[in-house]
Design an enzyme around this catalytic site. Structure first.
Site, PDB file in Angstrom:
ATOM      1  N   TRP A 346      49.069  37.101  31.633  1.00  0.00           N
ATOM      2  CA  TRP A 346      48.902  38.331  30.729  1.00  0.00           C
ATOM      3  C   TRP A 346      49.787  39.644  31.019  1.00  0.00           C
ATOM      4  CZ3 TRP A 346      44.394  42.026  30.793  1.00  0.00           C
ATOM      5  CH2 TRP A 346      44.016  42.442  31.997  1.00  0.00           C
ATOM      6  N   ASP A 347      49.992  39.468  32.690  1.00  0.00           N
ATOM      7  CA  ASP A 347      50.615  40.687  33.181  1.00  0.00           C
ATOM      8  C   ASP A 347      51.897  41.044  32.218  1.00  0.00           C
ATOM      9  OD1 ASP A 347      49.378  39.117  35.172  1.00  0.00           O
ATOM     10  OD2 ASP A 347      50.315  40.227  36.665  1.00  0.00           O
ATOM     11  N   GLU A 488      38.193  39.365  37.895  1.00  0.00           N
ATOM     12  CA  GLU A 488      38.010  38.099  38.358  1.00  0.00           C
ATOM     13  C   GLU A 488      37.013  37.651  39.498  1.00  0.00           C
ATOM     14  OE1 GLU A 488      42.086  36.874  39.535  1.00  0.00           O
ATOM     15  OE2 GLU A 488      42.634  36.389  37.311  1.00  0.00           O
ATOM     16  N   LYS A 600      37.039  43.557  40.729  1.00  0.00           N
ATOM     17  CA  LYS A 600      38.247  43.418  41.089  1.00  0.00           C
ATOM     18  C   LYS A 600      39.062  44.605  40.331  1.00  0.00           C
ATOM     19  CE  LYS A 600      41.913  40.131  42.033  1.00  0.00           C
ATOM     20  NZ  LYS A 600      42.368  38.816  41.541  1.00  0.00           N
ATOM     21  N   GLN A 601      39.057  44.644  39.307  1.00  0.00           N
ATOM     22  CA  GLN A 601      39.870  45.433  38.330  1.00  0.00           C
ATOM     23  C   GLN A 601      39.084  45.800  37.123  1.00  0.00           C
ATOM     24  OE1 GLN A 601      41.769  41.509  38.438  1.00  0.00           O
ATOM     25  NE2 GLN A 601      43.163  42.533  36.742  1.00  0.00           N
TER      26      GLN A 601
HETATM   27  C1  BGC Z   1      44.560  35.146  40.787  1.00  0.00           C
HETATM   28  C2  BGC Z   1      44.640  34.378  39.649  1.00  0.00           C
HETATM   29  C3  BGC Z   1      45.742  33.083  39.643  1.00  0.00           C
HETATM   30  C4  BGC Z   1      45.110  32.272  40.991  1.00  0.00           C
HETATM   31  C5  BGC Z   1      46.135  31.063  41.167  1.00  0.00           C
HETATM   32  C6  BGC Z   1      44.207  34.114  41.984  1.00  0.00           C
HETATM   33  O1  BGC Z   1      44.768  35.137  43.271  1.00  0.00           O
HETATM   34  O2  BGC Z   1      43.689  35.970  41.023  1.00  0.00           O
HETATM   35  O3  BGC Z   1      44.632  35.112  38.580  1.00  0.00           O
HETATM   36  O4  BGC Z   1      45.184  32.177  38.572  1.00  0.00           O
HETATM   37  O5  BGC Z   1      45.452  33.151  42.115  1.00  0.00           O
HETATM   38  O6  BGC Z   1      47.708  31.601  41.055  1.00  0.00           O
HETATM   39  C1  BGC Z   2      44.799  39.664  38.689  1.00  0.00           C
HETATM   40  C2  BGC Z   2      45.196  39.087  37.518  1.00  0.00           C
HETATM   41  C3  BGC Z   2      46.730  38.871  37.400  1.00  0.00           C
HETATM   42  C4  BGC Z   2      46.998  38.024  38.515  1.00  0.00           C
HETATM   43  C5  BGC Z   2      48.631  37.958  38.577  1.00  0.00           C
HETATM   44  C6  BGC Z   2      45.588  38.548  39.913  1.00  0.00           C
HETATM   45  O1  BGC Z   2      45.070  38.932  41.111  1.00  0.00           O
HETATM   46  O2  BGC Z   2      43.296  39.765  38.977  1.00  0.00           O
HETATM   47  O3  BGC Z   2      44.634  39.931  36.398  1.00  0.00           O
HETATM   48  O4  BGC Z   2      46.872  38.490  35.917  1.00  0.00           O
HETATM   49  O5  BGC Z   2      46.703  38.539  39.662  1.00  0.00           O
HETATM   50  O6  BGC Z   2      49.174  39.230  38.585  1.00  0.00           O
END
Ligand code: BGC
Ligand code: BGC
Length: 980
Positions: A346-347, A488, A600-601
């Site tokens: 979604w970034d 998350e 976390k955010q």
């Molecule tokens: C991120 C998730 C990601 C997962 C696997 C985690 O560190 O927070 O958004 O889907 O890694 O790539």
């Molecule tokens: C964040 C997510 C993000 C992902 C990729 C994760 O750590 O929690 O929001 O989409 O990183 O940047």
């Protein structure tokens, strides 16, 4: 090992990043920082000549291949950078042939630059080979913005103290790998009249790649040899070089893949044949960049660090944005590193897209079209989970199928596997993408695209929600259970307000889009009705969900509950963990983090941000204040997600917490330049870069998208005197040139009053003075001289006061280089000598007395005391406390900020902010006295009054400039500040 907090050895000017010293500990993060690209490919900033454990990589959009556990990853393509220089090439003895590399010989001078305005990386070195030959080497490279298949390098060699044979080998390295995993099979390679070529194919996705290269030498007669090492074709040029004469080598490379053309290798060869020379390519590249910056640049005046950092982030977005391909999108780490394996989150839609939407709408269109092309994958995902419609994947690549790894595997033998639930539960992305589609449509009025692509995305994703929500008969409400919100840290929650409200919003828009389509494009409406099985019942169902979706909030206070039961979780005081260098999840563990009120955010605050333009729930000033007060202190903004700080900066700015907003903003803007999360080595933080743009435009610029056009309601940070940018909105360009309305002590910008600074109106209410030490209160130049003299004497190197003059303002390393001249010292010896000199200096410092105070210093300190003005020292030196003791002024000083107080050196404002905080006064109540340009800049960045000591050329940016403190009276100084 990458170490955080070390000096990055960076200088910033408007468009140019300069690295002044090579630090092998920062090899990988700097490779990321010096990435270049052109929207087709990205190449990390690795060295041409190689370095042990280097991590060079070139990623081409859309070139993915299978990999265990992570499903698919962006493939590290053949490396086009290798340029090996062999000095003294005539020698038959290998030990006398000196191959240039930074871990060999001695680096006498080093400077690496990134020019953002044209996407050029260059490096200048003076290097002494192990056999004692000194040579100046200048490298330059770019990937053309004018023709995305063209890559170019130039190398200039000037022997300083020898004549002799030099060999330059330019190669294409086909043995690149993804952290140990090789995706390529060799097909063929060869040579043509023009040069060399290589043909490879990815093992599973069967993408063919062709790369070709040629090399030319100017300034010497060169003999050419082609070396056909399998998988590593090389062109070797040998020539006789003369001392003080420059020879230039140009290497041009072309690249195609079977994603672009049927016969990539033939295309690469052909393009190479007709390629003009380097200078012409460079010119075309410049022109293309000029056009892009014309639209996308942001000009900031008054804050050179922020001005550069903002452009740096925009540059990262521009080099990653696909300009000619609508089947690819920008990965979380752009095309600059191996992190997240090139997956798309979604970034892109929520963080990066707005920058493109408002400045490069054609790229925004490509990014969203990618989601349309991946609808089949999203439909397969929905079916797999037992739902209808399109369920967009949390992590996506070529097909749109879910590629989030199911497990995170431990590296230690007895560690636990960790289940990653984002693939199953982080479903808010299914409303985030429609949110971006709607905004694109609203901002561009591109109806053609909307009816063809956008409408289908919005409608089919809405169908998914219709099947995903559950009706709770007891509550008479719709619920969405078992999700992960944007935060998350909480992995299985019910009725996450962010998700539920975004779904409600999405369904409202789906109905509107459907109505629009039925009126304006009835045929397309019918087509989609059939394809998606859209019925009027379906729409009634959406209406019902909109009316009855569960949202947890208190209408009186407007406090929103992040999800059902969040307020029942125990609290945690993040302040108790101050000074940590890891995320709260790393400290507490996954299980425990799940059970606390720690984020976390932004989640509720993220919703408030996305709904900021809406008059409906939940955005209101009161809601923002209430929820900010509740959630901001509970958010792991330093080490949680890098997506957080920019969003918090915008909201803080809305709330007129201006210095707080600025601090958060800089945290985001410097994320990769300062590697402030310690993971820049994995790649650029793409979402942060997009967030930085939004923070400048929507936060500080206060842009609101009114009915007819965007309107600015600026609240510029205190030190910004000007903010200039352009926005493309509904077919027209809108220019904004915002200025700080300068009144003494008033940091107000046109429009919005600034709460924090009201206290200092109408005239500055100075409460404290912060003095830099060296050059202001005392002068340690003499001590430095004595320390160098002692070292030189011990080494038997001639040195004297006259020679010392050349060392003023010169760094420790550069001073040493000047002293040792061309004497052969190894790098280890150089390090040792620098330390030895510092030891002598610290010793000498112990002998200073009040005699060493500069004229006027003591009188001013005493006068300030009497006037009740607080006094602090703000010195970058780690020896400041010793110096203050020895100078006998310790009892006149209320607070000391020294080399141990903060991490970021001047020109960052941190040191002075720290000092003001220690004094218990506001920045606007503080005066800084400084003799260095970086110090003046730091004072201004801190929003303080700056008094510069020294020539105008050096400290002219200060509010008041004085030659020295001799004869300076506080009453007069105060008056000059007040009258500004
Ligand atoms: C991120 C998730 C990601 C997962 C696997 C985690 O560190 O927070 O958004 O889907 O890694 O790539
Ligand atoms: C964040 C997510 C993000 C992902 C990729 C994760 O750590 O929690 O929001 O989409 O990183 O940047």
């Amino acid at each position: 090992m990458e170490t955080k907090g070390h000096s990055r050895h960076f200088n910033y000017t408007d468009w140019i990043l300069t690295e002044t010293q090579f630090d092998p500990d920062q090899l990988h993060s700097k490779e990321t920082v010096f990435t270049i690209g052109n929207g087709y490919l990205g190449t990390r900033g690795s060295f041409e000549e190689g370095y042990p454990h280097a991590s060079p990589a070139t990623f081409i959009h859309g070139v993915y291949d299978d990999v265990p556990v992570m499903y698919t990853e962006l493939v590290n393509c053949p490396d086009w950078l290798p340029l090996v220089i062999i000095v003294n090439g005539e020698s038959v003895s290998e030990t006398l042939r000196d191959r240039f590399r930074l871990d060999q010989g001695v680096i006498l001078q080093y400077e690496r630059k990134l020019n953002l305005s044209q996407g050029i990386v260059s490096r200048f070195l003076r290097w002494r080979s192990p056999n004692g030959k000194t040579i100046d080497i200048y490298f330059e490279r770019f990937v053309s913005f004018a023709d995305q298949h063209v890559l170019a390098q130039r190398c200039q060699l000037t022997p300083v103290d020898f004549d002799g044979l030099i060999e330059v080998q330019g190669s294409i390295n086909g043995y690149t790998e993804n952290q140990g995993f090789n995706h390529w099979e060799g097909l063929d390679q060869g040579k043509t009249e023009e040069g060399i070529w290589l043909q490879r194919r990815t093992r599973n996705s069967q993408i063919e790649l062709g790369m070709a290269a040629k090399m030319t030498v100017f300034g010497a007669e060169a003999s050419l040899q082609v070396i056909t090492t399998p998988g590593y074709p090389t062109l070797s040029m040998t020539f006789v070089a003369k001392a003080q004469q420059t020879v230039t080598v140009e290497k041009l490379v072309t690249v195609f893949t079977s994603r672009d053309i049927e016969t990539p290798v033939a295309a690469a060869q052909e393009k190479l044949t007709y390629l003009p020379d380097y200078a012409i390519l460079l010119k075309a590249n410049k022109q293309a960049w000029d056009e892009v910056w014309q639209q996308s640049d942001i000009l900031i005046e008054g804050d050179s660090t922020a001005a550069f950092a903002v452009r740096y982030n925009l540059f990262q977005l521009l080099i990653a944005g696909p300009r000619h391909d609508e089947k690819v999108s920008i990965p979380a780490k752009t095309l600059s590193g191996f992190g997240y394996r090139g997956h798309i989150f979604w970034d892109t839609e929520i963080f990066m897209l707005p920058f493109f939407l408002f400045t490069q709408p054609a790229i925004a269109c490509n990014l969203l079209s990618y989601r349309w092309h991946t609808l089949p994958g999203a439909r397969r995902k929905a079916i797999h989970y037992g739902y209808k419609g399109a369920m967009f994947s949390w992590e996506s690549a070529v097909t749109g199928d879910e590629v989030t790894p199911r497990w995170s595997l431990p590296t230690d033998f007895y560690g636990e596997d960790v289940r990653i639930w984002c693939r199953d539960r982080e479903i808010h992305i299914n409303a985030d993408i429609p949110y971006a589609v709607w905004n694109y449509w609203y901002a561009t009025r591109n109806d053609e695209w909307m009816q063809k692509y956008g409408a289908e995305i919005i409608l089919d994703a809405a169908i998914f929600w219709g099947s995903r929500v559950e009706f709770n008969p007891e509550r008479q409400k719709y619920e969405i259970r078992g999700v992960i919100g944007t935060d998350e840290y909480h992995e299985f929650v019910h009725n996450n307000t962010f998700t539920n409200r975004m779904v409600q919003w999405h369904l409202e828009k789906a109905i509107a889009v459907y109505d629009w389509l039925a009126h304006k494009y009835p045929e397309r409406a019918r087509e989609l009705e059939e394809k998606l099985q859209l019925t009027s019942e379906q729409q009634n169902h959406w209406q019902d969900i909109i009316a009855k979706i569960l949202l947890f909030y208190d209408p009186l206070t407007e406090l929103i509950e992040q999800f059902e039961g969040f307020f029942q979780l125990p609290d945690i005081n993040l302040a108790d963990y101050q000074g940590r260098d890891r995320s709260m999840q790393a400290i507490l563990g996954i299980e425990k983090t799940n059970k606390y009120q720690v984020l976390k955010q932004p989640d509720v605050l993220m919703l408030l941000y996305l709904m900021r333009e809406s008059t409906d729930f939940p955005y209101s000033e009161k809601a923002l204040q209430t929820n900010w007060d509740y959630y901001a202190p509970r958010t792991d903004i330093t080490y949680g997600s890098s997506l957080g700080p920019a969003v918090h900066a915008i909201l803080a700015s809305d709330l007129h917490i201006s210095s707080g907003a600025y601090k958060l903003f800089m945290q985001a803007a410097m994320v990769d330049l300062e590697d402030n999360r310690g993971n820049t080595a994995d790649g650029i933080h793409g979402a942060t870069a997009g967030g930085v743009w939004q923070a400048v435009i929507f936060g500080f610029g206060g842009i609101q998208l009114g009915e007819n056009r965007p309107i600015a309601n600026p609240h510029l940070p205190a030190n910004w005197t000007r903010l200039k940018f352009k926005l493309h909105w509904q077919g027209l360009w809108h220019d904004f040139d915002l200025h700080q309305e300068v009144r003494a002590g008033d940091n107000q910008t046109r429009g919005q009053p600034d709460k924090e600074n009201n206290s200092s109106l109408p005239t500055p209410n100075i409460q404290g003075v912060i003095f830099d030490l060296d050059g202001v209160l005392t002068d340690t130049a003499e001590l430095h001289y004595l320390a160098w003299q002692k070292l030189a004497d011990q080494e038997g190197i001639p040195f004297n006061r006259a020679a010392n003059e050349a060392l003023r303002g010169v760094s420790r390393r550069a001073s040493l280089m000047l002293i040792i001249g061309d004497r052969p010292y190894s790098e280890a010896q150089i390090q040792e000598m620098m330390e030895r000199k510092n030891g002598y200096y610290v010793e000498l410092l112990k002998n200073i007395t009040s005699e060493d105070l500069l004229p006027g210093a003591i009188a001013l300190l005493d006068e300030l005391r009497q006037a009740g003005i607080k006094i602090a020292i703000g010195s970058a030196s780690k020896n400041a406390r010793t110096a203050i003791e020895r100078l006998g002024i310790a009892d006149k000083i209320d607070a000391i900020a020294d080399g141990y107080s903060v991490q970021k050196p001047k020109p960052a404002p941190d040191l002075f902010l720290y000092a003001a905080n220690e004094l218990g006064i506001e920045p606007a109540q503080s005066v800084v006295v400084e003799d260095a340009a970086a110090g003046v800049e730091a004072a201004l960045a801190a929003g303080m009054w700056a008094v510069g000591i020294g020539p105008v050329e050096r400290v002219g940016a200060a509010h008041v400039v004085l030659p020295s403190l001799a004869g300076v009276k506080w009453a007069d100084l105060r008056k000059s500040i007040t009258e500004l």
